[in-house]
Enzyme design. Structure first.
Site, PDB file in Angstrom:
ATOM      1  N   CYS A  95      39.644  41.048-131.848  1.00 46.41           N
ATOM      2  CA  CYS A  95      38.320  41.664-132.011  1.00 46.41           C
ATOM      3  C   CYS A  95      38.224  42.931-131.151  1.00 46.41           C
ATOM      4  O   CYS A  95      38.907  43.078-130.161  1.00 46.41           O
ATOM      5  CB  CYS A  95      37.172  40.747-131.632  1.00 46.41           C
ATOM      6  SG  CYS A  95      37.133  39.179-132.464  1.00 46.41           S
ATOM      7  N   ARG A 118      42.975  45.610-133.639  1.00 47.20           N
ATOM      8  CA  ARG A 118      42.806  44.361-132.891  1.00 47.20           C
ATOM      9  C   ARG A 118      42.210  43.247-133.751  1.00 47.20           C
ATOM     10  O   ARG A 118      42.288  42.082-133.394  1.00 47.20           O
ATOM     11  CB  ARG A 118      41.888  44.607-131.691  1.00 47.20           C
ATOM     12  CG  ARG A 118      42.448  45.591-130.702  1.00 47.20           C
ATOM     13  CD  ARG A 118      41.441  45.838-129.613  1.00 47.20           C
ATOM     14  NE  ARG A 118      41.226  44.645-128.828  1.00 47.20           N
ATOM     15  CZ  ARG A 118      41.857  44.364-127.709  1.00 47.20           C
ATOM     16  NH1 ARG A 118      42.744  45.201-127.240  1.00 47.20           N
ATOM     17  NH2 ARG A 118      41.606  43.264-127.048  1.00 47.20           N
ATOM     18  N   TRP A 121      38.003  39.453-135.584  1.00 50.18           N
ATOM     19  CA  TRP A 121      39.119  38.595-135.997  1.00 50.18           C
ATOM     20  C   TRP A 121      38.574  37.182-135.867  1.00 50.18           C
ATOM     21  O   TRP A 121      38.345  36.694-134.764  1.00 50.18           O
ATOM     22  CB  TRP A 121      40.317  38.815-135.074  1.00 50.18           C
ATOM     23  CG  TRP A 121      41.555  38.107-135.498  1.00 50.18           C
ATOM     24  CD1 TRP A 121      42.496  38.541-136.378  1.00 50.18           C
ATOM     25  CD2 TRP A 121      42.017  36.826-135.029  1.00 50.18           C
ATOM     26  NE1 TRP A 121      43.492  37.618-136.496  1.00 50.18           N
ATOM     27  CE2 TRP A 121      43.236  36.562-135.683  1.00 50.18           C
ATOM     28  CE3 TRP A 121      41.520  35.878-134.134  1.00 50.18           C
ATOM     29  CZ2 TRP A 121      43.956  35.397-135.476  1.00 50.18           C
ATOM     30  CZ3 TRP A 121      42.238  34.720-133.922  1.00 50.18           C
ATOM     31  CH2 TRP A 121      43.451  34.493-134.595  1.00 50.18           C
ATOM     32  N   ASN A 180      33.803  39.025-127.932  1.00 52.25           N
ATOM     33  CA  ASN A 180      35.199  38.610-128.160  1.00 52.25           C
ATOM     34  C   ASN A 180      35.428  37.354-127.345  1.00 52.25           C
ATOM     35  O   ASN A 180      34.930  37.242-126.229  1.00 52.25           O
ATOM     36  CB  ASN A 180      36.185  39.668-127.643  1.00 52.25           C
ATOM     37  CG  ASN A 180      36.102  40.960-128.402  1.00 52.25           C
ATOM     38  OD1 ASN A 180      35.483  41.020-129.449  1.00 52.25           O
ATOM     39  ND2 ASN A 180      36.716  41.997-127.861  1.00 52.25           N
ATOM     40  N   GLY A 181      36.252  36.441-127.863  1.00 54.92           N
ATOM     41  CA  GLY A 181      36.558  35.225-127.110  1.00 54.92           C
ATOM     42  C   GLY A 181      35.947  34.015-127.800  1.00 54.92           C
ATOM     43  O   GLY A 181      35.538  34.073-128.958  1.00 54.92           O
ATOM     44  N   GLU A 229      63.792  37.822-134.053  1.00 58.57           N
ATOM     45  CA  GLU A 229      62.823  38.919-134.091  1.00 58.57           C
ATOM     46  C   GLU A 229      62.809  39.593-135.471  1.00 58.57           C
ATOM     47  O   GLU A 229      61.745  39.937-135.998  1.00 58.57           O
ATOM     48  CB  GLU A 229      63.155  39.917-132.969  1.00 58.57           C
ATOM     49  CG  GLU A 229      62.336  41.193-132.933  1.00 58.57           C
ATOM     50  CD  GLU A 229      60.835  40.995-132.735  1.00 58.57           C
ATOM     51  OE1 GLU A 229      60.398  39.864-132.472  1.00 58.57           O
ATOM     52  OE2 GLU A 229      60.106  41.985-132.889  1.00 58.57           O
ATOM     53  N   LYS A 278      59.516  39.884-137.880  1.00 58.58           N
ATOM     54  CA  LYS A 278      59.001  41.162-138.408  1.00 58.58           C
ATOM     55  C   LYS A 278      58.776  41.059-139.915  1.00 58.58           C
ATOM     56  O   LYS A 278      57.764  41.507-140.426  1.00 58.58           O
ATOM     57  CB  LYS A 278      59.982  42.315-138.147  1.00 58.58           C
ATOM     58  CG  LYS A 278      60.103  42.837-136.755  1.00 58.58           C
ATOM     59  CD  LYS A 278      58.916  43.595-136.218  1.00 58.58           C
ATOM     60  CE  LYS A 278      57.903  42.684-135.610  1.00 58.58           C
ATOM     61  NZ  LYS A 278      58.018  42.319-134.251  1.00 58.58           N
ATOM     62  N   GLU A 280      55.715  38.672-140.758  1.00 58.17           N
ATOM     63  CA  GLU A 280      54.344  39.085-140.450  1.00 58.17           C
ATOM     64  C   GLU A 280      53.845  40.235-141.306  1.00 58.17           C
ATOM     65  O   GLU A 280      52.659  40.306-141.600  1.00 58.17           O
ATOM     66  CB  GLU A 280      54.109  39.314-138.954  1.00 58.17           C
ATOM     67  CG  GLU A 280      54.933  40.326-138.274  1.00 58.17           C
ATOM     68  CD  GLU A 280      54.624  40.422-136.780  1.00 58.17           C
ATOM     69  OE1 GLU A 280      53.589  39.936-136.304  1.00 58.17           O
ATOM     70  OE2 GLU A 280      55.443  41.010-136.067  1.00 58.17           O
ATOM     71  N   HIS A 316      74.976  23.124-139.853  1.00 60.66           N
ATOM     72  CA  HIS A 316      74.334  21.868-139.446  1.00 60.66           C
ATOM     73  C   HIS A 316      73.054  21.602-140.229  1.00 60.66           C
ATOM     74  O   HIS A 316      72.214  20.823-139.794  1.00 60.66           O
ATOM     75  CB  HIS A 316      74.053  21.896-137.933  1.00 60.66           C
ATOM     76  CG  HIS A 316      75.300  22.030-137.126  1.00 60.66           C
ATOM     77  ND1 HIS A 316      76.224  21.019-137.007  1.00 60.66           N
ATOM     78  CD2 HIS A 316      75.815  23.086-136.434  1.00 60.66           C
ATOM     79  CE1 HIS A 316      77.236  21.436-136.266  1.00 60.66           C
ATOM     80  NE2 HIS A 316      77.008  22.685-135.910  1.00 60.66           N
ATOM     81  N   LYS A 339      46.377  42.375-133.164  1.00 63.22           N
ATOM     82  CA  LYS A 339      47.377  42.964-132.273  1.00 63.22           C
ATOM     83  C   LYS A 339      47.502  42.182-130.983  1.00 63.22           C
ATOM     84  O   LYS A 339      48.598  41.962-130.481  1.00 63.22           O
ATOM     85  CB  LYS A 339      47.006  44.420-131.983  1.00 63.22           C
ATOM     86  CG  LYS A 339      47.960  45.142-131.050  1.00 63.22           C
ATOM     87  CD  LYS A 339      49.307  45.335-131.706  1.00 63.22           C
ATOM     88  CE  LYS A 339      50.319  45.969-130.779  1.00 63.22           C
ATOM     89  NZ  LYS A 339      51.696  45.760-131.265  1.00 63.22           N
TER      90      LYS A 339
END
Ligand code: M6R
Length: 612
Positions: A2, A27, A75, A101-102, A485, A489, A492, A508, A607
């Site tokens: 947010c 964000r 968000w 936010n939170g 990584e 990428k 997402e 395996h 973000k």
């Protein structure tokens, strides 16, 4: 997570708020809203699900006039992302308007109490509960400052918030606990934000709120207090970066810009910190803990997502070159598994934003248990950067794309520098090798640039695989975390399912997935694991998987085993993960754009994840 903006001054606030929200949208971008107090001291607001650019035209500029206002880009945590749940939220009497936010963890308890008091609710959010709680105290105390303070003493959870009040229309009250918040001091005006990106084009003089603090902002000044009502005196700090650094600069996406910045950003991480002749590394921010680091019996690295992957590479570096037992923990798990940490331990926290709630919680846990904490952080002045015992900035510059790219390679460079610093002092790295590594450092930006110049080659491969439903990424040693990584990428930003594995683990279990529809990306530099990787490639090829290899420029043999080869220059093993991760960034970027995905703002992501 947010974004919050606020303005109090002499100018009309609407454009300033909208511009700020656009800069903060990376964000969170589920919905957007603004509330403005007009000259007749009435508050008007507008809020809607969607991104700022889609909603902007619907703001009624005639009505949203006024020189005090607050805004939010969301968000979602509580309540789905729709118009109703968008911020600002007000109390049922429309006196208080709040952006937050939170998470207010005890909101259901408070809501029950307020319902008994006669308050009504029209959204699913915890923020509306807080707005009503503030109004509840306002009715008793007739002061917005006191009402916010009393409400905040009652809530459990986290917040960064900005609040305006119809009945006290000459101020904005802001407060912070666990979610970043700051305000910039302009001439006769104050700009509030959860991120310096929304302040930078108005002023460079910024005051950061600390946890447990609130501020009362007026046109002609401000007051900072703790939420226990103690006065705080704090000087403004200068923000170091400028506006160009947070704009796209001709690139189609921030992500592409940030990938292409890496020759410079990696150099910024090591600039002035290493003597190229002797290999001696000096990290000023770690001076106070250098002795402890060199003599460490155990190092624990923690972080989330990409930062966690960087930590895994760090584990390989520290164990191989410094012979220090190193463990890597998900920050989100750290404090919940009663970790065995003692006062001799060093805990390294890696975080681009320096605000990730899980990483902050891990830091607090490590500190509680007496460990020495070290931060590897990008955002200057962020919470982790301020609260660790010692730290080093990666100097990647603002990273706006949600998918972390340049921060990752700079985190790897920071970890390499720490490794070299310890290895030199402990004599675990022979001088000849150290000098080879140090001199290779000078070539690294050019080598990264050579990968960037070939980026158009990726478009063809991206077109070929854009409709694949799954991908595998395989690597060994230092390059296993690079495989993880690469898979992250792709997941997402393109929403294609992807997994990273150590190449030898395939047999395996995961090898059962292989058929002619499965693209497999091998990270196969000519290092000590090369022959083994070739055997692993053969195993996949025999099962008709499609092979894409990341290989060195002088490796002719690899063509015999691969459907597609992406070339990287050869380098020393400690820097190989930096070079090898760049083709994977491009691959995911071009696949995502070929699928018309929003690469800078992928669905469901933010973000910086400032809630647990
Ligand atoms: O700001 P941080 O480095 O603490 O963020 C950690 C993760 O949330 C972050 O790396 C996330 O995984 C990225 N979206 C990855 O691209």
């Amino acid at each position: 997570m947010c974004g919050i903006v606020g303005y109090i001054g002499k100018r009309n606030s609407l454009n300033i708020l909208i511009d700020g929200l656009k800069r903060l949208e990376y964000r969170g971008y589920d919905s957007v809203g603004i509330a403005v107090i007009n000259d007749e001291n009435n508050t008007n607001f507008f809020k809607k699900a969607g991104k700022v650019k889609d909603v902007e035209e619907e703001f009624d500029r005639e009505i949203l006039q006024g020189s005090i206002g607050i805004g939010h880009t969301r968000w979602a945590t509580h309540g789905e992302p729709n118009d109703n749940n968008a911020h600002p939220h007000s109390d049922d009497n429309r006196n208080i308007y709040l952006v937050h936010n939170g998470i207010i963890e005890n909101y259901t308890t408070i809501k029950k109490k307020l319902i008994i008091e006669g308050f009504t609710f029209s959204t699913d959010t915890d923020t509306e509960v807080l707005a009503n709680l503030i109004e509840y105290y306002f009715r008793i105390k007739n002061s917005i400052e006191i009402a916010v303070r009393l409400a905040l003493n009652e809530v459990e959870g986290t917040y960064g918030l900005a609040c305006i009040c119809n009945k006290e229309p000459d101020k904005i009250i802001i407060a912070r606990l666990g979610s970043p918040l700051m305000f910039g001091l302009g001439k006769d005006e104050i700009i509030v934000s959860s991120d310096a990106a929304a302040i930078i084009n108005h002023t460079k003089n910024v005051i950061y709120l600390e946890d447990g603090e609130m501020a009362i902002l007026r046109r002609d000044g401000f007051q900072i207090k703790t939420i226990q009502d103690e006065d705080i005196f704090r000087e403004a700090q200068k923000i170091e970066f400028n506006l160009e650094e947070i704009e796209k600069g001709g690139f189609e996406h921030f992500m592409l810009k940030e990938i292409c910045e890496q020759p410079d950003t990696v150099q910024n991480t090591y600039r002035g910190r290493i003597n190229f002749e002797t290999g001696l590394v000096k990290l000023g921010g770690l001076d106070s803990v250098a002795e402890k680091l060199i003599n460490a019996k155990r190092i624990i690295i923690t972080g989330c997502g990409t930062a966690w992957h960087a930590g895994l590479v760090g584990e390989y570096m520290l164990e191989q070159y410094c012979r220090i037992p190193t463990e890597v923990e998900y920050a989100s798990e750290f404090r919940y598994r009663n970790p065995i940490i003692n006062q001799e331990d060093i805990v390294i926290l890696i975080s681009q934003s320096g605000e990730t709630a899980d990483t902050r919680a891990a830091m607090k846990e490590a500190q509680k248990l007496g460990a020495t904490t070290i931060g590897i952080v990008n955002v200057v002045g962020s919470t982790i950067a301020r609260e660790v015992d010692a730290g080093t900035y990666i100097h990647a510059g603002p990273e706006i794309g949600v998918a972390s790219t340049k921060a990752f390679t700079c985190q790897l460079m920071s970890l390499a520098l720490i490794t070299l610093m310890i290895g030199k002092n402990k004599n675990t790295i022979p001088d000849s090798e150290l000098m080879k590594i140090a001199s290779e450092l000078k070539n690294l930006p050019e080598k990264i640039q050579s990968i960037i110049e070939k980026r158009n080659d990726y478009k063809f491969i991206a077109d070929e695989f854009k409709d694949s439903r799954n991908f595998l990424y395989l690597g060994r040693g230092f390059n296993f975390p690079v495989a993880l990584e690469g898979a992250l990428k792709l997941k997402e930003i393109s929403y294609i399912h992807a997994e990273g594995y150590p190449a030898a683990e395939m047999k395996h279990g995961p090898i059962a997935l292989i058929d002619e529809n499965m693209p497999v990306v091998f990270i196969a530099p000519k290092d000590s694991t090369y022959d083994k990787i070739i055997s692993n490639i053969e195993e996949i090829k025999a099962r008709r998987g499609k092979i894409i290899t990341i290989a060195n420029e002088d490796d002719d043999e690899i063509k015999n085993y691969s459907d597609y080869v992406l070339r990287v220059p050869k380098t020393v093993p400690i820097f190989a993960p930096i070079l090898n991760s760049i083709p994977l960034q491009f691959l995911s970027y071009y696949i995502a754009t070929a699928r018309n995905c929003n690469v800078d703002q992928p669905r469901n992501l933010a973000k910086s994840v400032t809630v647990e």
